[in-house]
Design a protein around this motif. Structure first.
Motif, PDB file in Angstrom:
ATOM      1  N   MET A   1       0.700  -1.276  -0.184  1.00 27.14           N
ATOM      2  CA  MET A   1      -0.093  -0.006  -0.106  1.00 27.14           C
ATOM      3  C   MET A   1       1.006   1.127  -0.035  1.00 27.14           C
ATOM      4  N   LEU A   2       2.127   1.013   0.824  1.00 28.65           N
ATOM      5  CA  LEU A   2       2.964   2.401   0.764  1.00 28.65           C
ATOM      6  C   LEU A   2       3.588   2.527  -0.657  1.00 28.65           C
ATOM      7  N   ALA A   3       3.702   1.611  -1.443  1.00 31.86           N
ATOM      8  CA  ALA A   3       4.375   1.523  -2.559  1.00 31.86           C
ATOM      9  C   ALA A   3       3.399   2.201  -3.544  1.00 31.86           C
ATOM     10  N   ILE A   4       2.019   1.744  -3.501  1.00 27.20           N
ATOM     11  CA  ILE A   4       0.970   2.174  -4.525  1.00 27.20           C
ATOM     12  C   ILE A   4       0.966   3.856  -4.125  1.00 27.20           C
ATOM     13  N   THR A   5       0.761   4.267  -2.783  1.00 28.60           N
ATOM     14  CA  THR A   5       0.729   5.366  -2.225  1.00 28.60           C
ATOM     15  C   THR A   5       1.729   6.526  -2.758  1.00 28.60           C
ATOM     16  N   ALA A   6       3.037   5.786  -2.789  1.00 37.26           N
ATOM     17  CA  ALA A   6       4.182   6.609  -3.107  1.00 37.26           C
ATOM     18  C   ALA A   6       3.915   6.847  -4.657  1.00 37.26           C
ATOM     19  N   VAL A   7       3.604   6.009  -5.509  1.00 36.04           N
ATOM     20  CA  VAL A   7       3.689   6.051  -7.012  1.00 36.04           C
ATOM     21  C   VAL A   7       2.557   7.441  -7.072  1.00 36.04           C
ATOM     22  N   PHE A   8       1.468   7.345  -6.586  1.00 33.20           N
ATOM     23  CA  PHE A   8       0.329   8.190  -7.009  1.00 33.20           C
ATOM     24  C   PHE A   8       0.532   9.555  -6.193  1.00 33.20           C
ATOM     25  N   ALA A   9       1.339   9.298  -5.248  1.00 32.37           N
ATOM     26  CA  ALA A   9       1.731  10.627  -4.572  1.00 32.37           C
ATOM     27  C   ALA A   9       2.676  11.631  -5.639  1.00 32.37           C
ATOM     28  N   VAL A  10       3.393  10.894  -6.135  1.00 32.68           N
ATOM     29  CA  VAL A  10       4.488  11.477  -7.124  1.00 32.68           C
ATOM     30  C   VAL A  10       3.543  12.217  -8.185  1.00 32.68           C
ATOM     31  N   THR A  11       2.710  11.484  -8.944  1.00 30.44           N
ATOM     32  CA  THR A  11       1.670  12.176  -9.944  1.00 30.44           C
ATOM     33  C   THR A  11       0.820  12.955  -9.359  1.00 30.44           C
ATOM     34  N   TYR A  12       0.437  12.932  -7.977  1.00 27.51           N
ATOM     35  CA  TYR A  12      -0.199  13.945  -7.548  1.00 27.51           C
ATOM     36  C   TYR A  12       0.533  15.402  -7.195  1.00 27.51           C
ATOM     37  N   THR A  13       1.545  14.997  -6.843  1.00 28.12           N
ATOM     38  CA  THR A  13       2.347  16.495  -6.504  1.00 28.12           C
ATOM     39  C   THR A  13       2.786  17.048  -7.740  1.00 28.12           C
ATOM     40  N   ALA A  14       3.035  16.102  -8.947  1.00 27.05           N
ATOM     41  CA  ALA A  14       3.281  16.608 -10.079  1.00 27.05           C
ATOM     42  C   ALA A  14       2.374  17.604 -10.864  1.00 27.05           C
ATOM     43  N   TYR A  15       1.250  16.995 -10.476  1.00 27.40           N
ATOM     44  CA  TYR A  15      -0.004  18.082 -11.071  1.00 27.40           C
ATOM     45  C   TYR A  15       0.150  19.474 -10.370  1.00 27.40           C
ATOM     46  N   TYR A  16       0.345  19.573  -9.419  1.00 29.83           N
ATOM     47  CA  TYR A  16       0.325  20.797  -8.737  1.00 29.83           C
ATOM     48  C   TYR A  16       1.592  21.707  -9.144  1.00 29.83           C
TER      49      TYR A  16
END
Length: 710
Positions: A681-696
């Motif tokens: 779950m942390l790995a999945i979170t990290a992947v989507f967190a990067v894309t989430y941060t990249a959007y902003y």
């Protein structure tokens, strides 16, 4: 902090929206779980119609009403809400959904129960109907209940049968005792039979031995009979030949053959005389030969002397003839060659030796011949003396003459007796075949008698051991029957035994993990789904793109929006945890671990849903909904994945909710390791967190310019 200022000062209704959205996960999960929290504990509320059509029956002279008893037990039972009614009302209630199941006890229920002792027993049958269309789960729960009911009925019927069985065991024991007494009497009779059989066996052995001896004697007699018949035949033939010879002898006597014999005897006597004369002449001739050999030796010596003289005279004549030396040498050589050579000397010596040897042998021969002639002459004289004369009966010649006379008389008497003997032997030989046939038949019959006697004796030998086995078996039977009767007498039917027969197998269920009820088991799924739905609602109602203030840079813009999302996530998890614990009464094995897992799940879902909404806007919201549906179907939240199809079994490892549900189960109910689920779950979170941060950081400046222009 522009986003928080905007909510609390400019758009205060958003506070209510924010709070309402934070309660969405708990409202969704708690409401649903409360509706199914203890469903299996409330099965007793399910309405079931009971229709009894059974008729009473007779069993062991007693009336049984199993259908009536069963209907009463069901109505009194609290396992389900049983109501006794008729068939028409039960049918209508099932069609209307008033009853989830209708149980019908058929009219032959008791009759079939009493058929156990019949030749063709029949099973009792309970008929039940459900209406899965009204409620599928209720129909399945009803089937489970009816299976338990059938097991209970089976146990009751078996208990009744067990009572009847033990009641009849006493009668069986009495029968076994009677059987044991009969077996003892049978053993006594068998003992007497063995004694009689032993006597028969002894007599049969004696008979077999006698027939064997008889058969041997008949065979010996038969063999001797062949010799006898052959002798009779030979005697008959000999008698005939004797008779023929006597006739020939008599004919010879009558035909003057004796005269010929007498003439031969005279001739034999003349020959003996002539032999005697020849022996005398032979002696004279042997003497003459010996004398001739002596003269020959003397003449040979004289010849040798004359040759030497001749040689000497020739030598003198050669010398007187005045021959040349050469001629003299030639003549002298010829003379020497003929008279003085070694060969000539050797020949002369050999002849002289042979003549001397011959002379010696002739001398020995003369001596031997003289002795043999003397012996032969003596023998001839004895033979001549023994032969004698015709008139002297003490000599051979005279004896033969006397014998011939007596023979003529005896031949006549012998011929008469031979004729009688021949006639008798002919009659005896004619009866040989009858005698032989009779003895052959006697031998055949004797062999059959011997074979039959031996077979009878052999069979009788088998009867003895068989009777012994029978006697032993009867003893065993009597003992076994006695023991069986005693064992049956010792068996007393008790309630514990009836229960053991009715329910020989008891089950003991041990669960490695303790789950209080159905709601607790479904909590991991519904809590995960509630958190996911709450985040979908948050992204739908809360604007995570538009800035609500002037930001110096995109980082502050990113932090402001993220703190809003983080505050919502924390509030959602807190309200959900409090709601399931205090409202539903869910008691997890580890509250802290469970709350920690909820926070990680919320964080993972926040990154996934927010990222899809940020980058794709409304299509992203739709994809979030599709992902929710897939996770509901393939994350193994309710039924085991093995009961699903291959598609959902394949995508299960790639669904984020799979790991959240498993981690919650471990933390709340199992107590096992959750490290693998946490890391995934942390790995999945990290992947989507990067894309989430990249959007902003990629769209933040544009969003800020648009806000400033407006």
């Amino acid at each position: 902090m522009h986003e928080w200022r905007y909510i609390f000062k400019e758009k205060r209704f958003l506070i209510i929206v924010f709070i309402a959205l934070a309660t969405v996960p708990s409202v969704y999960a708690v409401t649903f779980l409360n509706s199914v929290w203890n469903t299996y504990g409330r099965i007793s509320q399910l309405p079931v119609a009971v229709v009894n059509l059974d008729h009473a029956a007779k069993q062991n002279h007693k009336t049984i009403k199993i259908g009536k008893s069963l209907a009463k037990q069901l109505v009194d039972s609290d396992s389900m809400n049983f109501t006794q009614t008729n068939a028409k009302q039960a049918k209508k209630g099932l069609d209307d959904g008033k009853y989830v199941m209708a149980i019908t006890i058929p009219k032959n229920f008791s009759k079939n129960a009493a058929s156990l002792s019949d030749k063709n027993p029949k099973r009792m049958r309970l008929n039940y109907e459900t209406s899965a269309g009204h409620n599928f789960i209720a129909s399945k729960l009803s089937e489970s209940a009816i299976n338990k009911l059938v097991a209970k009925v089976n146990a009751q019927v078996t208990r009744t049968y067990a009572k009847a069985l033990y009641a009849n065991l006493a009668k069986v024991g009495d029968g076994l005792s009677d059987g044991a007494a009969g077996a003892t009497k049978l053993k006594t009779g068998t003992t007497k039979l063995q004694s009689g059989v032993q006597t028969i066996t002894t007599n049969l052995n004696t008979l077999a031995a006698g027939t064997t001896t008889l058969n041997t004697g008949i065979n010996s007699f038969n063999n001797q009979l062949s010799t006898y018949t052959n002798g009779v035949a030979s005697a008959s033939t000999g008698a005939q030949e004797l008779n023929a010879g006597l006739k020939t002898m008599q004919a010879a006597v009558n035909n003057n053959k004796v005269t010929t014999l007498q003439e031969g005897l005279s001739t034999f006597q003349a020959g003996l005389n002539k032999l005697n004369s020849s022996l005398s002449q032979s002696t004279t001739d042997t003497t003459a030969i010996t004398e001739t050999m002596s003269t020959l030796v003397t003449d040979l010596t004289t010849l040798q002397t004359q040759q030497a003289t001749l040689t000497k005279n020739l030598t003198t004549a050669i010398q007187a003839a005045n021959l040349t030396d050469e001629q003299a040498a030639i003549i002298q050589k010829a003379i020497s060659s003929s008279s003085n050579t070694t060969a000539t000397a050797t020949v002369k010596q050999d002849i002289n030796t042979q003549l001397s040897t011959l002379k010696s042998e002739l001398t020995i021969l003369e001596t031997t011949a003289t002795e043999q002639q003397q012996e032969l002459a003596a023998g001839v004289n004895k033979l001549n003396s023994a032969f004698g004369s015709k008139n002297n009966a003490n000599t051979l010649y005279g004896g033969i003459e006397s014998y011939i006379t007596q023979t003529q008389t005896g031949i006549t008497q012998l011929a008469t007796g031979a004729n009688t003997l021949t006639s008798g032997l002919s009659q005896l030989a004619a009866n040989n075949s009858k005698i032989t046939n009779g003895t052959n038949e006697l031998a055949t019959g004797s062999q059959k008698l011997d074979s039959g006697a031996n077979q009878l004796a052999t069979g009788q030998k088998q009867v003895g051991p068989a009777l012994t086995k029978l006697s032993n078996g009867e003893t065993t039977l009597a003992n076994s029957l006695t023991d069986g009767a005693q064992q049956i007498a010792d068996q007393k039917g008790t309630s514990a035994i009836y229960d053991q027969i009715a329910k020989p197998v008891l089950t003991k269920h041990t669960d490695q993990t303790k789950v209080a009820n159905n709601g607790t088991g479904m909590a991991p799924l519904m809590m995960s789904v509630g958190l996911y739905v709450g985040l979908m609602a948050f992204n739908l109602l809360m604007d995570m793109v538009t800035p609500h203030g002037k930001y110096k840079n995109t980082f502050r813009y990113f932090i402001d929006k993220t703190t809003l999302l983080a505050a919502f996530s924390l509030a959602s998890v807190a309200i959900l945890a409090v709601g399931v614990h205090f409202i539903l009464g869910l008691d997890a094995l580890s509250t802290a671990k469970s709350v920690g897992v909820l926070l990680i799940i919320e964080l993972m879902f926040a990154m996934i849903v927010s990222t899809l909404n940020l980058w794709l806007s409304r299509p992203g919201a739709f994809l979030s909904l599709i992902l929710l549906v897939l996770q509901l179907s393939g994350a193994e939240g309710t039924y085991p994945i093995q009961l699903s199809n291959e598609f959902f079994a394949t995508i299960r490892p790639y669904l984020p909710m799979t790991y959240g549900i498993h981690a919650l189960r471990e933390a709340m109910m199992i107590g096992g390791s959750i490290s693998h689920d946490i890391w995934v779950m942390l790995a999945i979170t990290a992947v989507f967190a990067v894309t989430y941060t990249a959007y902003y950081f990629t769209h933040g400046k544009q969003a800020l310019r648009i806000y400033q222009k407006s």
